[in-house]
Design an enzyme around this catalytic site. Structure first.
Site, PDB file in Angstrom:
ATOM      1  N   LYS A  17       0.836  -1.204   0.000  1.00  0.00           N
ATOM      2  CA  LYS A  17       0.000   0.000   0.000  1.00  0.00           C
ATOM      3  C   LYS A  17       0.870   1.253   0.000  1.00  0.00           C
ATOM      4  O   LYS A  17       1.990   1.231   0.492  1.00  0.00           O
ATOM      5  CB  LYS A  17      -0.870   0.017   1.271  1.00  0.00           C
ATOM      6  CG  LYS A  17      -2.002  -0.977   1.302  1.00  0.00           C
ATOM      7  CD  LYS A  17      -2.784  -0.860   2.601  1.00  0.00           C
ATOM      8  CE  LYS A  17      -3.914  -1.866   2.681  1.00  0.00           C
ATOM      9  NZ  LYS A  17      -4.962  -1.660   1.668  1.00  0.00           N
TER      10      LYS A  17
ATOM     11  N   ARG B 134     -10.499 -11.562   1.843  1.00  0.00           N
ATOM     12  CA  ARG B 134     -11.374 -12.587   1.275  1.00  0.00           C
ATOM     13  C   ARG B 134     -10.717 -13.961   1.330  1.00  0.00           C
ATOM     14  O   ARG B 134     -11.402 -14.986   1.437  1.00  0.00           O
ATOM     15  CB  ARG B 134     -11.766 -12.193  -0.162  1.00  0.00           C
ATOM     16  CG  ARG B 134     -10.601 -12.081  -1.107  1.00  0.00           C
ATOM     17  CD  ARG B 134     -10.914 -11.229  -2.330  1.00  0.00           C
ATOM     18  NE  ARG B 134     -10.900  -9.792  -2.030  1.00  0.00           N
ATOM     19  CZ  ARG B 134     -11.162  -8.837  -2.919  1.00  0.00           C
ATOM     20  NH1 ARG B 134     -11.468  -9.152  -4.157  1.00  0.00           N
ATOM     21  NH2 ARG B 134     -11.124  -7.569  -2.560  1.00  0.00           N
TER      22      ARG B 134
HETATM   23  N1  BES Z   1      -8.185  -3.748   4.333  1.00  0.00           N
HETATM   24  C1  BES Z   1      -8.325  -3.310   2.996  1.00  0.00           C
HETATM   25  C2  BES Z   1      -9.607  -2.521   2.758  1.00  0.00           C
HETATM   26  C3  BES Z   1      -9.710  -1.202   3.501  1.00  0.00           C
HETATM   27  C4  BES Z   1      -9.294  -0.037   2.909  1.00  0.00           C
HETATM   28  C5  BES Z   1     -10.263  -1.153   4.759  1.00  0.00           C
HETATM   29  C6  BES Z   1      -9.403   1.166   3.576  1.00  0.00           C
HETATM   30  C7  BES Z   1     -10.395   0.041   5.429  1.00  0.00           C
HETATM   31  C8  BES Z   1      -9.944   1.205   4.843  1.00  0.00           C
HETATM   32  C9  BES Z   1      -8.356  -4.522   2.056  1.00  0.00           C
HETATM   33  O1  BES Z   1      -7.577  -5.585   2.458  1.00  0.00           O
HETATM   34  C10 BES Z   1      -7.812  -4.052   0.742  1.00  0.00           C
HETATM   35  O2  BES Z   1      -6.675  -3.693   0.695  1.00  0.00           O
HETATM   36  N2  BES Z   1      -8.652  -4.071  -0.291  1.00  0.00           N
HETATM   37  C11 BES Z   1      -8.255  -3.651  -1.576  1.00  0.00           C
HETATM   38  C12 BES Z   1      -8.741  -4.654  -2.577  1.00  0.00           C
HETATM   39  C13 BES Z   1      -8.193  -4.455  -3.961  1.00  0.00           C
HETATM   40  C14 BES Z   1      -6.707  -4.751  -3.976  1.00  0.00           C
HETATM   41  C15 BES Z   1      -8.925  -5.358  -4.903  1.00  0.00           C
HETATM   42  C16 BES Z   1      -8.868  -2.278  -1.847  1.00  0.00           C
HETATM   43  O3  BES Z   1     -10.005  -2.050  -1.415  1.00  0.00           O
HETATM   44  O4  BES Z   1      -8.190  -1.442  -2.422  1.00  0.00           O
HETATM   45 MN    MN Z   2      -5.572  -5.429   1.817  1.00  0.00          MN
END
Ligand code: BES
Ligand code: MN
Ligand code: ZN
Length: 498
Positions: free
Chosen positions: A276, A350
């Site tokens: 990230k 997931r």
């Molecule tokens: N934990 C994150 C989602 C999230 C983002 C929760 C901001 C709370 C605040 C999740 O694991 C994630 O990174 N999701 C990605 C999925 C994508 C790579 C398909 C996302 O939402 O960007």
């Molecule tokens: Mn994630």
């Protein structure tokens, strides 16, 4: 429980000191016991009200310091609008607002649980108490120094003046259990990831044994044996080993199938190799809010001895980049034998849930499964922080959750599922891939989960927007709201207790 204020119920006549908080309906209408308590002050409230053009509108307030004639150091008049329109949730918020009016230096406060028509019902007074307790929560265990004017709060004794203290205390018992469950969930969410890693989370869950919850902790070898490779793949780049925790509360009939709650417990989500960006990455210490809710809910159900059989299962991992971390392109085999191609290691929640859902479904044959997960940024784009996204295969369960959401104030909004979306996660190399592209990101995440639940009634709540907050609500000033504990407690209490 951490930071719990001393809370009590007293009869209206009890002499008071400190902060006096009263409720006032539109038209400057006060209850009889309230008027009696204010008698020594003459027409003070009327005079201040007219000077401030206060009429008792909902959300308005008067704050009178050193009110002449009263033994109180401060008199707070909270406008409540039309008293007969107030619902359970409004009383919770009122309790929160009242607690918010108690200055941090105060050592005593009394809240008159009365409207113009007379004393609040015991249930309503207990809702006020719930709001007081939730608003009083602070997470300050890592503050060792204070600036001037930022002295630690005095943790005042808060009394709620009621018509029938014994009945109010009885009504409070169940709500106190829920408040404690919310506090537990908040503590878990607020805790930093260097303290709350998977083994530590599991240890904290084992504390529920004191309440009669059976807690089973599976370590990495145990999960390997079961073939939970999707979950294990997420944690393989971390120095902290993964865990799965299964909590069982058996308060229902022996023969009755349990209700089941499943939580995403990513103690920290760096994104893994698909790392990230740095901005706000610290928020990812809260990527276990789903697991925190499930644990807090199990606390609440056990502490109030709910007449239900309930299973709480959480997959607890840390998603880190490392020489041993999972790569994009890797293919993992889940516990139920399906294969998943990893496109993005940041779509890890997931993967964790897939194995835990299948485990719970096959081992516990539940009446329904509800999973909670801070799963996608896309749900924040869609719904903001006001509603959690709800996906499900069972209209009745969804309707019940919608109603429980309106009653508790922890609201959910249903989102679609369908074969067109399901197709988006088909993979060239495996049975499915772990992302479906930019469009409908929350939906394709839910479609992956759906492939692991079979025919069991199931709901997925995407709480990425509601699981942590700015902490500005009437009943929460901390970052972690403990979202979902009150919602699911309401669902169980309304429909699943014998
Ligand atoms: N934990 C994150 C989602 C999230 C983002 C929760 C901001 C709370 C605040 C999740 O694991 C994630 O990174 N999701 C990605 C999925 C994508 C790579 C398909 C996302 O939402 O960007
Ligand atoms: Mn994630
Ligand atoms: Zn995540």
């Amino acid at each position: 429980m951490a930071d719990a204020r001393k809370l009590g119920f007293v009869p209206f006549g009890t002499p008071f000191k400190g902060v006096l908080i009263i409720f006032c309906e539109e038209g400057l209408k006060l209850g009889p016991a309230t008027r009696k308590a204010l008698a020594p002050a003459g027409d003070l409230v009327e005079r201040v009200a007219s000077a401030e053009r206060f009429t008792g509108k909902s959300g308005s307030a008067l704050d009178i310091v050193a009110p002449a004639g009263l033994s109180a150091t401060r008199l707070v008049v909270l406008g409540v609008g039309q008293g007969r329109r107030l619902k359970a949730q409004d009383f919770v918020k009122l309790g929160g607002t009242a607690m918010g009016k108690v200055p941090s230096a105060a050592t005593q406060a009394v809240i008159f649980a009365e409207l113009s028509g007379g004393a609040l019902k015991p249930d309503q007074a207990a809702e006020v108490a719930l709001g007081v307790q939730l608003r009083a929560y602070v997470f300050d265990r890592y503050k060792t120094k204070r600036k001037e004017g930022e002295e630690p709060p005095a943790k005042p004794q808060v009394n709620i003046a009621v018509g029938n203290p014994a009945a109010a205390r009885k009504a409070w018992q169940g709500r106190e259990a829920v408040a404690d469950g919310v506090v537990m969930a908040r503590d878990l969410v607020n805790e930093p990831a260097n303290v709350l890693f998977p083994a530590e989370f599991a240890r904290r869950a084992t504390v529920l044994r004191k309440l009669g919850v059976a807690v089973e902790v599976l370590d990495v070898p145990a999960m390997k044996k079961l073939g939970m490779n999707a979950l294990l793949g997420v944690g393989q780049g971390s120095e902290h080993d993964s865990r799965m925790v299964i909590m069982r509360w058996n308060g229902g009939k022996k023969s009755e199938a349990p209700v089941a709650f499943i939580g995403k417990g990513v103690c920290f989500d760096t994104g893994g190799i698909s790392i990230k960006p740095a901005a706000n990455m610290e928020d990812m210490k809260g990527d276990m809010a789903g697991a925190a809710c499930v644990t807090g809910l199990m606390h609440a159900l056990a502490a109030r001895k709910a007449k239900v059989n309930a299973v709480g299962a959480i997959g607890v991992v840390e998603n880190m980049p490392d020489g041993r971390a999972q790569r994009p392109g890797d293919i993992v085999k889940t516990m139920n034998g399906q294969t998943i191609e990893i496109i993005n290691t940041d779509a890890e929640g997931r993967l964790v849930l897939a194995d835990v859902l299948h485990y719970v479904n096959t081992r516990h044959k539940p009446r329904f499964m509800i999973d909670l997960a801070t799963l996608t940024g896309a749900i924040i784009v869609a719904l903001g922080q006001e509603y959690a996204g709800m996906f499900g295969n069972d209209d009745r369960l969804c309707d019940r959750l919608t109603k429980a959401g309106l009653a508790s104030g922890e609201r959910v909004w249903r989102m679609p599922l369908g074969p067109e979306y399901d197709k988006m996660i088909d993979s060239k190399f495996a049975d499915m891939k772990n992302t479906g592209g930019r469009y409908g990101g929350s939906i394709t995440a839910a479609q992956l989960l759906a492939r692991f639940v079979d025919k069991t009634p199931w709901v997925h709540l995407d709480i990425a927007g509601t699981g942590f907050s700015s902490g500005q609500s009437e009943i929460n000033r901390s970052w972690g709201p403990g979202w979902g504990v009150r919602l699911l407690n309401e669902l169980v209490a309304e429909h699943y207790e014998r």
